[in-house]
Structures are given as C-alpha cells and as structure tokens.
Write a protein that holds these residues in place. Structure first.
Motif, mmCIF file in Angstrom:
data_model
loop_
_atom_site.group_PDB
_atom_site.id
_atom_site.type_symbol
_atom_site.label_atom_id
_atom_site.label_comp_id
_atom_site.label_asym_id
_atom_site.label_seq_id
_atom_site.Cartn_x
_atom_site.Cartn_y
_atom_site.Cartn_z
ATOM 1 N N SER A 43 0.842 -1.194 0.000
ATOM 2 C CA SER A 43 0.000 0.000 0.000
ATOM 3 C C SER A 43 0.874 1.241 0.000
ATOM 4 O O SER A 43 2.018 1.215 0.455
ATOM 5 N N LEU A 44 0.306 2.326 -0.509
ATOM 6 C CA LEU A 44 1.024 3.596 -0.562
ATOM 7 C C LEU A 44 0.961 4.278 0.793
ATOM 8 O O LEU A 44 -0.114 4.421 1.378
ATOM 9 N N CYS A 45 2.101 4.702 1.300
ATOM 10 C CA CYS A 45 2.149 5.446 2.563
ATOM 11 C C CYS A 45 1.741 6.890 2.289
ATOM 12 O O CYS A 45 2.331 7.560 1.429
ATOM 13 N N MET A 46 0.743 7.381 3.008
ATOM 14 C CA MET A 46 0.236 8.729 2.780
ATOM 15 C C MET A 46 1.115 9.790 3.419
ATOM 16 O O MET A 46 0.861 10.980 3.245
ATOM 17 N N ARG A 47 2.151 9.383 4.163
ATOM 18 C CA ARG A 47 3.033 10.358 4.780
ATOM 19 C C ARG A 47 4.267 10.625 3.920
ATOM 20 O O ARG A 47 4.609 11.780 3.646
ATOM 21 N N CYS A 48 4.944 9.546 3.481
ATOM 22 C CA CYS A 48 6.166 9.739 2.685
ATOM 23 C C CYS A 48 5.992 9.299 1.235
ATOM 24 O O CYS A 48 6.912 9.434 0.434
ATOM 25 N N HIS A 49 4.830 8.746 0.901
ATOM 26 C CA HIS A 49 4.496 8.328 -0.460
ATOM 27 C C HIS A 49 5.383 7.197 -0.972
ATOM 28 O O HIS A 49 5.517 7.004 -2.181
ATOM 29 N N GLU A 50 5.978 6.448 -0.025
ATOM 30 C CA GLU A 50 6.689 5.229 -0.397
ATOM 31 C C GLU A 50 5.751 4.037 -0.208
ATOM 32 O O GLU A 50 4.632 4.172 0.289
ATOM 33 N N GLN A 51 6.226 2.851 -0.603
ATOM 34 C CA GLN A 51 5.402 1.648 -0.476
ATOM 35 C C GLN A 51 5.505 1.082 0.948
ATOM 36 O O GLN A 51 6.600 0.873 1.456
ATOM 37 N N GLY A 52 4.353 0.848 1.546
ATOM 38 C CA GLY A 52 4.288 0.181 2.838
ATOM 39 C C GLY A 52 3.517 -1.120 2.712
ATOM 40 O O GLY A 52 3.217 -1.580 1.605
ATOM 41 N N VAL A 53 3.203 -1.726 3.827
ATOM 42 C CA VAL A 53 2.503 -3.019 3.840
ATOM 43 C C VAL A 53 1.273 -2.907 4.733
ATOM 44 O O VAL A 53 1.354 -2.444 5.879
ATOM 45 N N THR A 54 0.132 -3.318 4.194
ATOM 46 C CA THR A 54 -1.103 -3.415 4.967
ATOM 47 C C THR A 54 -1.396 -4.883 5.229
ATOM 48 O O THR A 54 -1.436 -5.690 4.297
ATOM 49 N N ARG A 55 -1.572 -5.217 6.485
ATOM 50 C CA ARG A 55 -1.912 -6.589 6.878
ATOM 51 C C ARG A 55 -3.390 -6.647 7.228
ATOM 52 O O ARG A 55 -3.889 -5.817 7.989
ATOM 53 N N LEU A 56 -4.080 -7.649 6.680
ATOM 54 C CA LEU A 56 -5.513 -7.835 6.894
ATOM 55 C C LEU A 56 -5.757 -9.145 7.623
ATOM 56 O O LEU A 56 -5.222 -10.186 7.242
ATOM 57 N N LEU A 57 -6.564 -9.085 8.655
ATOM 58 C CA LEU A 57 -6.939 -10.278 9.411
ATOM 59 C C LEU A 57 -8.454 -10.335 9.496
ATOM 60 O O LEU A 57 -9.093 -9.449 10.065
ATOM 61 N N LEU A 58 -9.041 -11.373 8.897
ATOM 62 C CA LEU A 58 -10.479 -11.607 8.976
ATOM 63 C C LEU A 58 -10.732 -12.536 10.152
ATOM 64 O O LEU A 58 -10.236 -13.668 10.167
ATOM 65 N N THR A 59 -11.476 -12.058 11.130
ATOM 66 C CA THR A 59 -11.705 -12.867 12.326
ATOM 67 C C THR A 59 -13.078 -12.547 12.918
ATOM 68 O O THR A 59 -13.725 -11.566 12.522
ATOM 69 N N SER A 60 -13.504 -13.363 13.845
ATOM 70 C CA SER A 60 -14.768 -13.138 14.549
ATOM 71 C C SER A 60 -14.489 -13.051 16.037
ATOM 72 O O SER A 60 -13.664 -13.790 16.568
ATOM 73 N N ILE A 61 -15.197 -12.141 16.700
ATOM 74 C CA ILE A 61 -15.047 -11.943 18.133
ATOM 75 C C ILE A 61 -16.194 -12.664 18.831
ATOM 76 O O ILE A 61 -17.362 -12.441 18.485
ATOM 77 N N PRO A 62 -15.907 -13.540 19.797
ATOM 78 C CA PRO A 62 -16.969 -14.313 20.463
ATOM 79 C C PRO A 62 -18.046 -13.400 21.047
ATOM 80 O O PRO A 62 -17.745 -12.352 21.616
ATOM 81 N N PHE A 63 -19.306 -13.819 20.875
ATOM 82 C CA PHE A 63 -20.488 -13.112 21.370
ATOM 83 C C PHE A 63 -20.687 -11.763 20.687
ATOM 84 O O PHE A 63 -21.490 -10.954 21.128
ATOM 85 N N PHE A 64 -19.922 -11.498 19.587
ATOM 86 C CA PHE A 64 -20.091 -10.228 18.892
ATOM 87 C C PHE A 64 -20.357 -10.493 17.428
ATOM 88 O O PHE A 64 -21.429 -10.926 17.054
ATOM 89 N N ARG A 65 -19.367 -10.350 16.560
ATOM 90 C CA ARG A 65 -19.586 -10.554 15.128
ATOM 91 C C ARG A 65 -18.260 -10.578 14.399
ATOM 92 O O ARG A 65 -17.185 -10.493 14.997
ATOM 93 N N GLU A 66 -18.333 -10.659 13.031
ATOM 94 C CA GLU A 66 -17.131 -10.710 12.212
ATOM 95 C C GLU A 66 -16.572 -9.303 12.006
ATOM 96 O O GLU A 66 -17.324 -8.343 11.816
ATOM 97 N N VAL A 67 -15.248 -9.200 12.033
ATOM 98 C CA VAL A 67 -14.584 -7.918 11.822
ATOM 99 C C VAL A 67 -13.360 -8.136 10.948
ATOM 100 O O VAL A 67 -12.866 -9.253 10.792
ATOM 101 N N VAL A 68 -12.868 -7.042 10.370
ATOM 102 C CA VAL A 68 -11.633 -7.040 9.601
ATOM 103 C C VAL A 68 -10.658 -6.124 10.323
ATOM 104 O O VAL A 68 -10.916 -4.927 10.500
ATOM 105 N N ILE A 69 -9.533 -6.694 10.784
ATOM 106 C CA ILE A 69 -8.505 -5.927 11.476
ATOM 107 C C ILE A 69 -7.418 -5.565 10.471
ATOM 108 O O ILE A 69 -6.857 -6.449 9.809
ATOM 109 N N MET A 70 -7.140 -4.292 10.334
ATOM 110 C CA MET A 70 -6.155 -3.810 9.374
ATOM 111 C C MET A 70 -5.008 -3.108 10.095
ATOM 112 O O MET A 70 -5.243 -2.331 11.020
#
Length: 489
Positions: A43-70
């Motif tokens: 992903s593009l870094c909005m501060r220095c405009h170099e390439q960075g890395v975005t990590r995505l985790l698809l998970t579910s929280i017990p007694f709640f629901r599904e979320v995407v952690i970025m």
C-alpha cells in the motif's frame, strides 16, 4: 462459510503461535498462503508516499460478530496505523454498552469500537467523539486517550491556559489509572531495566470509573465476564432517530419521512392539538438561563398528564418529569402485572412521584419519590432502576458486596424477561398507569385494586390540612378577625 473466512480470534492467535514455533520461524516467513492467517498487501504510505505493507486479518469476536482488522506500516518513515472495520451489515438498532471499572482486572476487558461510536467516561468529564474503528482493551483506550490529549498540551498552555488546565486534569486522572509511575519506582530501586507491567497487573489503588460506549450502528462491543449476567456490564438497545439513519447513510436526507401507523399518527396528532408552554428559568447545574417546556397530554383509558422537559445547551443538564393534570383521586390504586415474556416489557408505564414499585421475586422495593415522575415503557423503567443502582451503589461503601452483585444479576435477568416476575405499582393518589394490551377489555395478567388511604398517608401527602369545601366562610371569618383590631385602633 463464515467459520472458514472469519475464524475466532482466539483460534487465530493459537495458530499464529504454532506457526511461530514451527522451525523457529514466524508466520511472516511462511511460504504457504493457506497457512498464513494474516494477508499482506502493498500500500502507498500517505506520509512519505513510499510503499508500505497493509496486513488484513479476517476474524470473529466471540459473542459479537465478524470484523476485519487492518494494520499498516511503512518501513521508510516508520508510520503505522491500525483500524477495525465491520464485515457485516448495520444492525437494526443502536446499542449502548456500560461497564463499571471497579478493579484493575476490568482494564483488561476487550473493547471493539466502530467508526460511528462515541465514548464517555463521566467521572473524568471525558467524551471521545466518533473516529476510526479500534480493537483494543479498556487500558489500551485510556493509553491512546492520554497520548492524543497530551500531544497538543504545550500549544494549549500558550494559547489558552484555562483549557490547558482542564485537559491536564483529565490526563492526570487517567495516568493515575495506568499507574506507570510504579514501573519507574521499580527501575530506580533495583537498577535494572524491567519490562513495564500492564495496568491490570499492578497493585496500585485505582479510582473506580464508568465507560459508556454508544454506537447508533450497533457494531461496537465491550467484553463481559463469564456471561451477560455480569453485574458490572450492561447493554441497552434503542431505535435510531431519523438523523442518525441519515448520518449512517441509511436514509437519503431529501426523501420524505415514512408514513406512520394509525396509532402513532393519532398520538402525534393529539400532541399537536395541545399547546406547549415555555417557562424561563435557571439551570440548577450551571446557573445559565434555560427554558422549561410544559405540555398537557391525554393518555387513552387513563387521564390527563403534564409532561415537563428541561434541557441546558450549556452544560448538558437534562430533566424530564411527568405530573398529573387532573384532580386528586378519592382513593389510592394498586396495579399488579404478571410479566411472562418480553412483549410485556414494551407496555407503557406512567410512574408518578407518589408511586412505589415492587418486584417481590427479587426483593426490589422502590419507595415513593424514587426516580421522580416517569413516562416510559416497563423495560425503560427497569433499565433506569438498574443504571441508578449500579452507578450510585458501585461507587460507595457497598462496592465489592457479593450479595448486592447477586441482586444486580437478578435484576438484569428480570429486565430482560429471562424469567416470569411480578410488578406492583402502589400509588396513594392513583396517578400511575400501566398499559392494558387488551383495552378496553380486561387484561388477564393485570389486576387493579382501589383502596381508601390511611390517615398517615393523607398526612404525608398534606391532604388532612387541605380544605376544598366551605373555604369561603373560613376566609370571611379570617378577614373579619383582621379588620376588627384595625377598627378598634
């Protein structure tokens, strides 16, 4: 499908730990994509405009629901950012979560905040507006708040000393909760560098406080301990207003309002037919000038009532009361309702100032005058009782009383209609009302009794000294007595 795409967060953590131990490598160096719980995207870094890395985790929280952690990180400039987004649809109702943080263990409760949620900590007079989504703990929330508030303090001290002092008071209070000074003391005493402890693991005293999370989308969550009967934890749902639906993008602001049902339309028409009176006054909280709105409304199959509302735009003080708009009844009234399911919780209820409320199954007794006059639903009145007791009692000497915590757990079960119970309204002035779902026919689950008031009750209400007939003669005699001495002089 949901379990495959959104495994539970605990399961993801266990699998990540296994991958980290395998061949002394981390999951980031694993070449098999199927084994990697976290997906990486350049992903593009909005501060220095170099390439960075975005990590995505698809998970579910017990007694709640599904979320995407970025999680984004740029190796060039070191900028990093974390965010949580909901993977499901917006819920039908908004939700308010309230947690009483009484011990340091409560700081470790999991905390999910969506981008539409606001947070309040009344004891510190702190309100955090809606911002980015976040997955953290209560301790993490406090640390982030301290960091955000402290960033601009040097500038505030120069521009506005009063604002600086106010915010610094909040920062100092939150820092006492974190108790980071203990880590510094340990380091000075031993001369060794130690890893800082979590605030939940420290032995320092902590001021109890309340965390209230309000999310119109219903997509936020605070963890409870054990089960939803946790006496320190409470959840309340509510119907969103039209403006909240517009803010969430669910309604086009240019669209006309949806037509109401017959009963709602009639009720609104009845309100429009009555005049609203405005009385100027002074706010009892901050002293500024405010207006009190007063309106006379007729409740079907009951009587006229007067609704009064006071709102202060300066300090946020609010007060709503309901009083009888009719003559004093000759007899008192006792209403008994057998609550069998959640449908009964939607019944309208008018509890006057002179009315007492009892629930024998949990030994709940509210004396006359408690909560003042209220016009709400049965669920609403029980929610108010729970909030009043949990807020006021949890912070006094009873804190830590196991019997009282058991009582709050029973009250929570009652206000959710998890078991049948009985509600008794006893009003000596007969100014209280509980909706009859079968009106005008008798309600099989409700009994209404009238009774003669005792002399003590009339004395307490000031009725023994009240004379409504023949007072003209007494007034004339009193006038003659006052004129006689004047004439003699």
């Amino acid at each position: 499908m949901s379990q495959n795409l959104f495994p539970e967060i605990r399961k993801v953590a266990d699998e990540t730990e296994k991958l980290a131990d395998k061949d002394n490598t981390t999951f980031e160096s694993t070449t098999e994509d199927d084994e990697r719980p976290v997906q990486e995207i350049e992903s593009l870094c909005m501060r220095c405009h170099e390439q960075g890395v975005t990590r995505l985790l698809l998970t579910s929280i017990p007694f709640f629901r599904e979320v995407v952690i970025m999680s984004f990180r740029c190796e060039s400039c070191g900028f990093q950012n974390n965010e949580v987004q909901q993977a499901g649809t917006i819920r039908l109702e908004g939700a308010v979560y309230t947690v009483r943080v009484l011990t340091r263990e409560d700081l470790n409760r999991q905390f999910v905040k969506s981008a539409t949620a606001t947070i309040q900590i009344p004891e510190f007079e702190l309100t955090i507006p809606a911002s980015r989504g976040q997955l953290t703990t209560i301790e993490g929330l406090i640390r982030d708040t301290v960091t955000d508030l402290s960033a601009d303090q040097p500038l505030r001290r120069i521009e506005n000393e009063a604002v600086y002092q106010k915010i610094q008071t909040i920062i100092d209070g939150l820092k006492e909760v974190l108790a980071d000074h203990e880590d510094e003391a340990d380091e000075d005493a031993t001369g060794e560098v130690k890893l800082p402890k979590k605030a939940s693991e420290k032995d320092a005293p902590m001021r109890p406080f309340t965390v209230r999370l309000d999310d119109p989308s219903g997509n936020s969550f605070i963890e409870f301990n054990g089960s939803m009967a946790d006496p320190k934890w409470n959840m309340r749902t509510y119907h969103r207003t039209r403006q909240q639906n517009i803010d969430l993008g669910l309604i086009n602001p240019d669209e006309p309002e949806a037509p109401q049902g017959d009963s709602e339309a009639e009720a609104e028409e009845g309100l429009k037919n009555e005049e609203i009176f405005v009385f100027p006054g002074t706010c009892s909280s901050c002293g500024h000038a405010i207006n009190t709105l007063m309106k006379k409304v007729n409740i079907p199959y009951f009587k006229d009532v007067i609704i009064m509302s006071t709102n202060c735009d300066i300090c946020g003080y609010r007060d709503n009361e309901v009083k009888s708009g009719s003559a004093i009844s000759a007899q008192g009234k006792r209403i008994t309702l057998k609550v069998e399911d959640k449908e009964d919780l939607s019944r309208d209820i008018l509890k006057s100032e002179s009315c007492g409320l009892q629930i024998p199954e949990i030994e709940l007794v509210l004396q006359e005058g408690t909560l003042g006059g209220r016009f709400t639903t049965l669920e609403g009145i029980l929610e108010q009782v729970y909030e009043e007791l949990s807020v006021k009692v949890f912070t006094d000497a009873r804190r830590g009383d196991d019997k009282f915590e058991e009582f709050l757990a029973r009250l929570k079960a009652v206000k959710s209609a998890e078991r049948p119970f009985t509600v008794i309204l006893d009003d000596p002035l007969a100014n209280s009302y509980l909706q009859n779902l079968y009106a005008p026919d008798p309600d099989p689950n409700m009994t209404i009794e009238t009774y003669d008031r005792t002399w003590e009750q009339n004395e307490q209400l000031g009725l023994n000294d009240m004379k409504v007939e023949g007072y003209e003669e007494d007034a004339a005699e009193e006038s003659e007595k006052q004129e006689t001495p004047a004439a003699q002089s």
